[in-house]
Design a protein around this motif. Structure first.
Motif, PDB file in Angstrom:
ATOM      1  N   SER A   3      17.947 -13.767  20.618  1.00 51.34           N
ATOM      2  CA  SER A   3      19.168 -13.592  21.015  1.00 51.34           C
ATOM      3  C   SER A   3      19.102 -12.558  21.831  1.00 51.34           C
ATOM      4  N   ASP A 293      21.856 -24.992  24.524  1.00 48.83           N
ATOM      5  CA  ASP A 293      23.782 -25.129  23.561  1.00 48.83           C
ATOM      6  C   ASP A 293      23.521 -25.142  22.371  1.00 48.83           C
ATOM      7  N   ARG A 296      23.532 -22.034  21.113  1.00 52.33           N
ATOM      8  CA  ARG A 296      25.307 -20.942  21.529  1.00 52.33           C
ATOM      9  C   ARG A 296      25.865 -21.203  20.652  1.00 52.33           C
ATOM     10  N   SER A 300      28.489 -19.584  18.266  1.00 50.48           N
ATOM     11  CA  SER A 300      30.182 -19.064  18.585  1.00 50.48           C
ATOM     12  C   SER A 300      30.412 -19.038  17.230  1.00 50.48           C
ATOM     13  N   SER A 356      28.662 -11.103  17.867  1.00 52.38           N
ATOM     14  CA  SER A 356      29.030 -12.397  19.799  1.00 52.38           C
ATOM     15  C   SER A 356      30.596 -11.877  20.124  1.00 52.38           C
TER      16      SER A 356
END
Length: 938
Positions: A3, A293, A296, A300, A356
């Motif tokens: 990340s 994805d 991600r 999230s 995040s």
């Protein structure tokens, strides 16, 4: 995880200035940075040296250290899904170096491991029995002989089991965020912070040494201080700079970066705070492929992730044989995968954390903290970081919505102003064309083009006109009825590269419900230089065994000079364009509907005009028949009677002209004179009233009414007899705010109300009130017809000066001048109507002017002129489907005089360069026509 927390390494030793190479300068590797793409050498994989306290030294490295100027901020994935094998492929750089201190040889482990600063128990769904545990539980609890199925209360004690169950029962969202128990005493006598969350069929209990009880208040105070510092900030740049400084100072990290993701998934370091001896990554970009994805989605839902010591030996999870591996995706203690740990070690990072930032349910950005020595955050500190991140997310959301609200209000104000001015407009494309510059306030742009009504309107900076057809085709193909935009127009139309300085990017805004009308908004080229943490043009990396991407093995800085593109179109631009599109579609929809209504009304009016024309022609023919049927007066000659009959018919034609030309308004007396002139010779007609001017609408209606009354009077009333009398009067009725017009016949035959109501009766009794809002009363008296019409004052005004507005009087036959001898002229007559041609031939031959050649088309006329040039010509202007103008130009070129003959009331069919040509109106007057020919030939 790979990340934003993975990015960064300490600056190298000598030659740090090499990080600022300019285009064309050569790095030590011998490679150069060019105008489009530049490449910097890959850093060494040697670990940084440690100082005397065991802390990593982020300063100068040894001879094998990183080459100067090639730091990067990268991205990768760390999904936490368990898999067998070695847990991911190692980079070649890692394979070439010796194992790091504290590592057990070449480390390979799957993600069913946890970090060693805590321990983990997995229980069944009822929190009664343990089903798996981390290998360090026996040592932590000082208990041996753990096995699956042991009661939880026997392992951690009844009090701890009770507290855990209560926390889970009151939390209710353990599948999304863990329930927490602070300072729980375990059987070994030590206190732990416990995180409880569900993971499939298991309930995971993560135990970490509790912070000092006195520190809880300090953590809350720090959190409040951090929140208070950013609460009132409304500028994004200042907000981000404050956030990274607070995060680094309060939570003690060597480097803190705030990443912001673009619409395409790529990211940028928007703010950074770092120790003085570290190089900066501010402004660096990284491709979207660095966070696939799956990662991600994980970021999230798992809003905070911490790795305390990348060199620490991870602890495996012990599961009974045959049981599926645990899902540690949301576990705080989850260890880094092998490839991820190697990646961090290569960058010189020992401990890291990521928080995040979620905006409207979407991963908007991240706060990434790097430390170059182990940095384990306890649960209280992580809660402070997470809550601070959540507040920052709310603050960003609030600022974005405030900005969007201001934009929306501004756009609504623009739309309101636009619609207010468009309400009374009949030609909407012309209105939009005139206000194109005002419409562009909704978005920052350099120019625009409007395609409406089948034509282009260009404003400010725009492509050349020759390129607009290609842009329209692109809009129809790509956009259709939806908004579409591009920052690189040349990618769709290669020729657009030639005018990128004026229009490098374009937004297409449809302004009609059906694809057809478009507003094209342009932005100029903006040359930008971007630093990328990796080659953004490189293909996606090979997937690891668990289906996720492993880390890159190249950490080079790529410098990209972006040319041929405009600044990106933002979400606010799209939202403003959507508002404008909706308003314009509504306006254009109403305009198109109005056009359809007007077209239908015009068709209906045309049908009514055709019906009226048919009716009027029949009436005129009836009047002509009545005039022809009049007996010869005693003592009169046949020739004199024929002349009088021709004069009356000509007067009827002039009255018809007056009625047709009444659209713009006119004098009431002129209308009556034109309509009644043919009957004044045999009947007594009076018109009495002040000079008044009628509007076009009133004049048209009254022309029809007077014509119908006159026609009926000729057929059945006072104008049918020599002793008949007609009196017409008009006067103002101040009490009724209008005018009264009276038509009174006398001296004619007695009349009775008609058995059948014809067109004239309906027109007077219903059409007059309907069209003009007046009233009409018809009285069938034995002595003659009486009609009284009341007309509202809005249709009448005082007459303007006679010399400016007076209607032309009926033309009288010209007075013959001195007779000129013309007996052998060659006369060319161009007339397509056979009967009219015969009448003209007869009039000319009767006057003994010469010989007549008659032709019916332009071709025949041109042929006749080439064969023999005439002395004079008479040209009917309208020859059916063609015009005699070409013949007129040939005659003028050869010096032949000619006359235009037309049934039109004006010269609208004659081009301006021929307005000096004499015009004889149909029906012909033999005397007038002969005199014209004599004058021309002489």
């Amino acid at each position: 995880m790979y990340s934003p927390i993975d990015a960064g390494r300490p600056a190298g030793g000598a030659g740090d200035a090499g990080a600022r190479l300019h285009d064309g300068e050569v790095c030590k590797t011998g490679l150069s940075r060019r105008a489009a793409w530049g490449y910097a050498a890959r850093p060494s994989t040697m670990r940084p040296r440690r100082d005397h306290a065991g802390r990593r030294n982020p300063g100068r490295r040894g001879a094998a250290g990183t080459r100067p100027g090639h730091g990067r901020s990268g991205h990768g994935t760390d999904t936490g899904r368990s898999r067998g094998g070695d847990g991911g492929r190692r980079s070649p750089a890692v394979a070439r170096r010796a194992p790091a201190p504290g590592a057990r040889g070449v480390m390979k482990w799957a993600t069913d491991h946890i970090q060693p600063h805590g321990w983990l128990l997995a229980c069944d769904a009822r929190l009664e029995h343990i089903v798996r545990w981390s290998a360090n539980v026996p040592r932590s609890l000082r208990r041996a002989g753990l096995s699956a199925g042991l009661p939880l209360r026997d392992v951690v004690g009844r009090q701890a089991t009770h507290a855990i169950r209560n926390a889970l029962a009151t939390h209710g969202e353990a599948h999304r965020r863990p329930a927490l128990v602070f300072g729980q005493e375990a059987p070994d006598g030590r206190r732990y912070d416990v995180a409880i969350h569900t993971a499939g069929p298991d309930i995971l209990l993560e135990w970490e040494p509790a912070a000092e009880m006195a520190g809880d208040g300090a953590h809350l105070s720090l959190l409040r201080t951090m929140i208070d510092r950013i609460r009132e900030i409304t500028d994004f740049d200042r907000l981000f700079r404050t956030v990274v400084r607070l995060f680094a100072g309060v939570l003690r990290f060597d480097r803190v970066m705030l990443y912001r993701f673009a619409e395409d998934g790529s990211g940028e370091v928007a703010a950074e705070y770092h120790a003085p001896n570290l190089e900066s990554f501010l402004g660096q970009h990284f491709p979207a492929s660095d966070i696939p994805d799956p990662a991600r989605r994980l970021y999230s839902t798992n809003l905070i992730r911490m790795i305390g010591d990348v060199d620490a030996t991870p602890i495996p999870i012990i599961s009974p044989p045959g049981m599926a591996p645990p899902d540690l995706s949301h576990a705080h203690l989850r260890a880094a995968t092998t490839s991820h740990a190697d990646y961090l070690r290569t960058l010189g990072v020992a401990g890291c954390v990521s928080v995040s930032l979620m905006v409207d349910g979407r991963l908007w950005g991240m706060i990434a903290g790097h430390h170059y020595s182990p940095r384990v955050m306890n649960m209280s500190q992580r809660i402070v970081a997470r809550m601070f991140g959540e507040f920052l997310s709310l603050q960003i959301t609030n600022l974005l919505r405030t900005k969007r609200l201001a934009m929306t209000r501004q756009t609504h104000a623009l739309i309101e102003t636009l619609l207010k001015g468009a309400a009374p407009v009949a030609d909407m494309p012309a209105y939009l064309t005139a206000h194109l510059a005002d419409m562009l306030a909704f978005v920052q742009c350099d120019g625009a083009a409007l395609w409406a009504g089948g034509q282009w309107t260009l404003h400010a900076a725009h492509p050349p006109r020759g390129a607009m057809d290609d842009l329209l085709a692109l809009a129809r193909t790509r956009a259709g009825a939806q908004i579409w935009h591009t920052t690189h127009l040349a990618a769709h139309i290669p020729m657009a590269a030639d005018y990128a300085a004026r229009a490098a990017g374009m937004m297409v805004v449809p302004i009609s419900s059906q694809p057809g009308d478009y507003l094209l908004v342009f932005r100029r080229e903006v040359v930008r230089t971007l630093k990328w943490g990796a080659d953004p043009t490189a293909p996606p990396r090979q997937q690891a065994e668990d289906g996720y991407f492993g880390p890159r093995t190249s950490f080079a800085i790529w410098t990209q000079q972006v040319t041929g593109e405009c600044l990106p179109w933002s979400g606010d631009d799209m939202e403003a364009a959507t508002l404008v599109r909706s308003a314009l579609i509504e306006v254009m929809g109403a305009y198109h509907q109005l056009q359809l209504t007007e077209r239908a009304t015009a068709d209906l009016r045309q049908r009514m005009l055709n019906e009226e024309l048919n009716h009027r022609v029949k009436n005129i023919l009836s009047v002509v028949q009545s005039l022809v049927s009049q007996p010869l007066e005693p003592g009169a000659t046949v020739e004199g009677h024929a002349d009088r009959l021709r004069g009356r018919i000509r007067a009827l034609a002039l009255a018809h002209d007056q009625a047709v030309r009444s659209e713009g308004g006119g004098l009431l007396r002129a209308l009556l004179d034109a309509e009644l002139a043919p009957y004044r010779e045999r009947c007594f007609v009076t018109c009495d009233g002040p000079p008044i001017w009628l509007t076009g609408r009133a004049l048209s209606v009254l022309a029809l009414v007077v014509h119908e009354l006159a026609t009926n009077a000729v057929k059945y009333g006072a104008l049918a007899h020599a002793r008949g009398r007609l009196d017409i009067t008009w006067s103002q009725d101040a009490a009724a705010d209008g005018w009264r017009i009276s038509w009174r016949e006398s001296g004619g035959p007695g009349i009775a109300p008609p058995v059948r109501r014809g067109f004239g009766s309906v027109l007077i009794e219903r059409g007059f009130p309907h069209e003009l809002g007046g009233r009409a009363h018809v009285n069938y008296r034995p002595g003659g017809l009486e009609v009284v019409m009341d007309l509202p004052a809005r249709h009448i005004s005082p007459a303007p000066p006679a010399q400016a507005r007076d209607a032309p009087a009926p033309a009288a036959p010209p007075t013959p001048g001195k007779e000129k001898t013309v007996t052998d002229a060659d006369i060319l007559l161009v007339e397509d109507q056979f009967l009219i041609a015969m009448e003209a031939e007869w009039a000319i031959e009767e006057s003994n002017l010469g010989q007549v050649r008659t032709v019916a088309s332009v071709y025949e006329a041109l042929t006749a002129i080439r064969d023999r040039v005439p002395d004079v010509a008479i040209l009917d202007v309208n020859l059916g489907d063609e015009s005699s103008i070409e013949v007129a130009h040939m005659l003028r070129a050869r010096g032949v005089p000619f006359i235009f003959a037309t049934g039109y009331a004006d010269r609208t069919m004659i081009p301006p360069e021929l307005w000096d040509v004499p015009v004889e109106r149909k029906p012909y007057s033999a005397m007038a026509l002969a005199e014209r020919i004599r004058q021309l030939v002489s």
